[in-house]
Design an enzyme around this catalytic site. Structure first.
Site, PDB file in Angstrom:
ATOM      1  N   THR A  74      21.203  34.059  51.160  1.00 46.05           N
ATOM      2  CA  THR A  74      20.225  35.142  51.173  1.00 46.05           C
ATOM      3  C   THR A  74      20.211  35.739  52.563  1.00 46.05           C
ATOM      4  O   THR A  74      20.257  35.027  53.559  1.00 46.05           O
ATOM      5  CB  THR A  74      18.815  34.631  50.858  1.00 46.05           C
ATOM      6  OG1 THR A  74      18.457  33.665  51.842  1.00 46.05           O
ATOM      7  CG2 THR A  74      18.760  34.009  49.495  1.00 46.05           C
TER       8      THR A  74
ATOM      9  N   GLU B  68      18.091  33.807  44.756  1.00 45.60           N
ATOM     10  CA  GLU B  68      17.679  32.480  44.295  1.00 45.60           C
ATOM     11  C   GLU B  68      17.565  32.409  42.775  1.00 45.60           C
ATOM     12  O   GLU B  68      17.336  31.341  42.210  1.00 45.60           O
ATOM     13  CB  GLU B  68      16.318  32.107  44.909  1.00 45.60           C
ATOM     14  CG  GLU B  68      16.332  31.859  46.411  1.00 45.60           C
ATOM     15  CD  GLU B  68      16.179  33.134  47.229  1.00 45.60           C
ATOM     16  OE1 GLU B  68      16.427  34.235  46.688  1.00 45.60           O
ATOM     17  OE2 GLU B  68      15.821  33.037  48.421  1.00 45.60           O
TER      18      GLU B  68
ATOM     19  N   LYS C 205      -3.356  43.132  55.489  1.00 46.86           N
ATOM     20  CA  LYS C 205      -4.625  42.441  55.259  1.00 46.86           C
ATOM     21  C   LYS C 205      -5.722  43.174  56.021  1.00 46.86           C
ATOM     22  O   LYS C 205      -5.832  43.047  57.225  1.00 46.86           O
ATOM     23  CB  LYS C 205      -4.524  40.977  55.700  1.00 46.86           C
ATOM     24  CG  LYS C 205      -3.690  40.130  54.746  1.00 46.86           C
ATOM     25  CD  LYS C 205      -2.748  39.188  55.475  1.00 46.86           C
ATOM     26  CE  LYS C 205      -1.693  38.654  54.532  1.00 46.86           C
ATOM     27  NZ  LYS C 205      -0.330  38.711  55.087  1.00 46.86           N
TER      28      LYS C 205
ATOM     29  N   TRP D  99      -6.332  43.181  50.413  1.00 45.30           N
ATOM     30  CA  TRP D  99      -4.915  43.456  50.607  1.00 45.30           C
ATOM     31  C   TRP D  99      -4.589  44.912  50.300  1.00 45.30           C
ATOM     32  O   TRP D  99      -4.997  45.458  49.277  1.00 45.30           O
ATOM     33  CB  TRP D  99      -4.073  42.575  49.658  1.00 45.30           C
ATOM     34  CG  TRP D  99      -4.005  41.132  50.066  1.00 45.30           C
ATOM     35  CD1 TRP D  99      -4.517  40.575  51.199  1.00 45.30           C
ATOM     36  CD2 TRP D  99      -3.395  40.064  49.324  1.00 45.30           C
ATOM     37  NE1 TRP D  99      -4.271  39.230  51.223  1.00 45.30           N
ATOM     38  CE2 TRP D  99      -3.585  38.874  50.084  1.00 45.30           C
ATOM     39  CE3 TRP D  99      -2.712  39.980  48.120  1.00 45.30           C
ATOM     40  CZ2 TRP D  99      -3.117  37.634  49.658  1.00 45.30           C
ATOM     41  CZ3 TRP D  99      -2.249  38.757  47.703  1.00 45.30           C
ATOM     42  CH2 TRP D  99      -2.443  37.591  48.465  1.00 45.30           C
TER      43      TRP D  99
END
Lengths: 543, 543
Positions: B183, B328, B434, B439
């Protein structure tokens, strides 16, 4: 060995399918046809009932590995049983309601079924044989109809009524038994095929391949093929896995109710045996219902006549795709989607085969001398298959071990495979006619005979012959009002088959005897021939 | 436990795919674009070369478990490596040609690659870093071009020329390692994901589901997504499994050659990242090539803008289907096919998500306090996934174990899931802003900003704020010739997002920095902000 770091212990079992129905396909619908109309339930509701059903099974003492039988048509309740039984670790045993009484007795006792769930409309069929089921503790009747003479009866809705809303599903092993179905063999006792959770899941996965049935969440699927017949070709699990709606026809399998169901419910995929589609074609020709919602009709169980496929497509724009499989194969093994870039005519040539070998299925042809036949589209041999959803043995029946060798299943079909992996089944190994050291395909002769406009049905069997060992005898059912002659039929065949294939004798009969699943029962014809009860006409010198 | 009597030991490995290519898809074609035209080979020929390649690898001392690296574009030779390496038991390690030199050094040495196969056109990229590859014994150059300064060079065609026509393939275990990809994480060292044979096969199977990419034997598939980027999303194995033709674009990923390739080769399915389709849209708008062969374009890698999907469909009748996944995850996890029975507008709402969770993939949302968020389409949490093709650990990197827990992969994506299983990714966990205990999704702000006709690109990052902890800072690239102001953009956003989401500052920049795989590299912007190198305009009182 270096091992991949991916989740190899991810459980491949039917609880995964149930979880998907619950978590993301709650809106999908199960519609069941009834005498008065339809009943409907969303998967969310169905899953709630599956929970309660699993609770009820537990309360009746069902434990992991126990066989729980069903004796029912395609319905929402049957679907609930398809999930509750295996997902709690027990084994769903679908009894074939069309079997003869002594076969049912043998099967229920061989499987040691603990419970039998039966549709109320089927009570009259079951009640006569029920007392011979030695291990069955209770009969659970689905629907509010009469329970007849059945012993130890409880009703489905009462059984699940007071169960808790959530069931505590146990952990299962991938190779744990999930389902059991018996083959309706024409010789010997029926043989049980024991599916595992993993095999059912992978088979459902395969069913949803674009090149197989291609089921999607947007589909409304009508399994005309019964849930007591090889898991309705896997559709109940495939639909749950991918979120298709299910349209369940119960016992209403005649052309008229099916046509109405397709029209009203906007069915997109339907699956069933050719006789169903033949009847439907006649109905549709006459009544012209709007079946335009249909995307694919899957035909299997026996070869779909080319003329039937062509008639549906040309006259009604409905595409029938042929597939082939066996109870021992879960059942899907091949699907006849033609290769790209072909003319219409060439496409028909491929569509008129059993189909192309599916992913995760391996096939080979074994000839008489045990060698492997090439995939040249001509050389024939007995078709053998293996794969993760293909049986490697029968359930507690060592007598039938010779159907398997080296992990391969002997299908009993004589076939060729072409260089593109399309399988053409020429005959059942036991139906092939051995004439002068060569093989004559009874099926090909039947197909050609049935292409004659005056022929309703035709079954070809072997007649013993001193000189040639065997010769073909064609048993023909004339269409109503026809007086087509034996010589006419031979003239019809002459340009279509090899000269030495032409039958020497034709027997005109009223009907071809059928097995419990509607296939030609040549055993009966052979017996009549042997007993001298099959009159036939010798034709003018055929060869 | 009662075990199902089906073939549980049927090998689930890539040799099955190779066997299908050879036995039934010999006619399928691999087309590779070159500077002068195209090269073509049927699968039959490709399989013969795979045999010889496996022989060559053996002669170079490659053993089971050894890592063999590739450094190449999408081509027939790369496809041959995709099969020969894992099918002989070694591990295909696809090096990402777009990584920085020090990352490549780290990865090749961490993987302990034994050989590297490199396209001649990529020699100039590799030769600088090649001397730092400590374990590599030989570099194999594909194509007849210059070998530059590469040490220990041999040529691909010479390597396989004298090898025998048949290779004796070894028996493999299902969980044996087949592939390795790293990755390109933006923090820390790259991490290796080690795929198994079973995971690659099941993933290919899943790719061919009608509700996933739906590949068929009749398709001609153009993977624009590179084979060095998460296995080209599994297409090389899916195509082999189901028999699709493969159209390989090599390094010619610009709109013009792609449009010509689609037109000339009658591509039916194409897959790649949104920037490719954005460029293609501009080209197609202007030059109007005939792309009518296209059935599906699969977009992924980053969110496909709704406006792009709509423009393609409305102006050119081309349907882009969004999919989501990660290295993944092999990579496929979700595909955005809308449910049935919806209006066009409602369909777009579903198509504008990451997609619906695939069969054999499980997902859940974990909130800040560790509890699971409901699937209500609103509540967000970190998305976690698991399944038979999803990593359960990184390759020899214990430092990154915290990305996994209890068998689940923490994706690092903040998402919601609706009651139909559609995943909406609102942000990367590390990119979320944040503000005052709530959020703010940087991605949603970017999407809304980029919907403004004068905005070419927009990246939103968090700016430290004393009162609110963090506040959004929008970095905007104006379209050429535009002089749109910060206040204009705020007015554009006002009806589209919550009031308290409106950025206080907008920074007009020339270009959004990109990572090696073309994603916005916000790390660079954050660094510039921190170092005081990101000038911004405060907007008129936004809140």
């Amino acid at each position: 060995m270096l091992e991949g770091l991916v989740q190899h212990d991810f459980p491949l079992n039917l609880q995964h399918v149930l979880a998907r129905m619950r978590s993301q396909f709650g809106d999908s619908e199960v519609v069941t046809l009834t005498a008065d109309g339809t009943t409907r339930a969303r998967y969310a509701e169905v899953c709630g009932r599956i929970d309660r059903l699993a609770g009820a099974l537990t309360s009746l003492g069902v434990e992991q590995g126990d066989r729980v039988a069903t004796f029912g048509w395609n319905s929402q309740r049957h679907l609930e049983l398809y999930y509750a039984i295996p997902c709690m670790g027990a084994v769903l045993h679908t009894l074939n309601i069309r079997l003869f009484a002594d076969q049912l007795t043998y099967i229920a006792n061989h499987a040691k079924d603990k419970l039998v769930f039966v549709d109320d409309v089927l009570v009259p069929v079951l009640e006569k044989v029920a007392p011979t089921f030695e291990t069955v503790e209770k009969f659970v009747v689905m629907g509010g109809g009469d329970c007849g003479e059945l012993p130890n009866v409880i009703r489905y809705e009462e059984l699940i009524a007071d169960q808790p809303a959530n069931f505590d599903w146990p952990e299962l092993e991938d190779n744990q038994a999930a389902g059991l179905a018996y083959t309706s063999g024409t010789t010997g006792n029926p043989k049980g095929v024991l599916y595992s959770h993993r095999s059912q899941l992978l088979h459902a996965f395969g069913t949803c391949l674009a090149d197989a049935m291609g089921l999607t969440a947007a589909d409304r699927v009508l399994p005309v093929v019964p849930m007591f017949h090889v898991n309705a070709w896997g559709i109940p699990y495939a639909a749950g896995l991918i979120g298709s709606d299910l349209i369940m026809p119960m016992q209403f399998l005649q052309a008229e109710p099916l046509a109405k169901l397709i029209e009203e419910e906007k069915v997109t995929v339907a699956a069933g045996v050719p006789t169903v589609w033949l009847d439907l074609l006649n109905y549709v020709d006459e009544h012209k219902p709007d079946l335009s919602s249909i995307r694919t009709v899957v035909g299997g169980g026996s070869a779909v006549p080319l003329s039937l496929m062509q008639a549906f497509q040309e006259r009604h724009g409905i595409r029938i795709t042929q597939a082939w499989g066996m109870t021992e194969m879960s059942p899907l093994g091949t699907v006849a989607r033609p290769p790209a870039g072909l003319s219409e005519d060439e496409q028909w040539r491929y569509r008129d085969t059993a189909g192309r070998i599916m992913p995760l299925v391996e096939a080979r042809l074994v000839t008489g001398d045990g060698s492997e036949a090439p995939w040249d589209g001509e050389t024939t041999g007995e078709l053998e298959v293996r794969g993760p959803w293909i049986a490697s043995d029968y359930y507690e029946d060592p007598s039938a071990r010779d159907k398997f060798h080296d992990g391969w299943l002997r299908t009993g079909d004589i076939a060729s495979i072409d260089s593109r992996g399309f399988v053409k089944i020429s005959d059942r190994a036991k139906d092939v006619i051995k004439s002068g050291g060569e093989w004559i395909s009874s099926v090909e002769l039947e197909v050609e005979l049935m292409a004659h406009p005056d022929v309703a049905e035709a079954a070809v069997i072997a007649r013993p012959d001193e000189r040639w060992q065997e010769r073909p005898l064609a048993c023909v059912v004339r269409k109503a009002g026809s007086s087509v002659s034996a010589d006419d039929l031979i003239e019809h065949l002459r340009p279509r088959v090899a000269k030495w294939w032409l039958p020497d004798e034709i027997s005109f009969i009223d009907e071809v005897p059928k097995t419990s699943v509607g296939k030609f029962d040549k055993k009966v014809l052979r017996k009549r021939l042997q007993e001298g009860n099959l009159e036939s006409e010798t034709v003018s010198q055929p060869a």
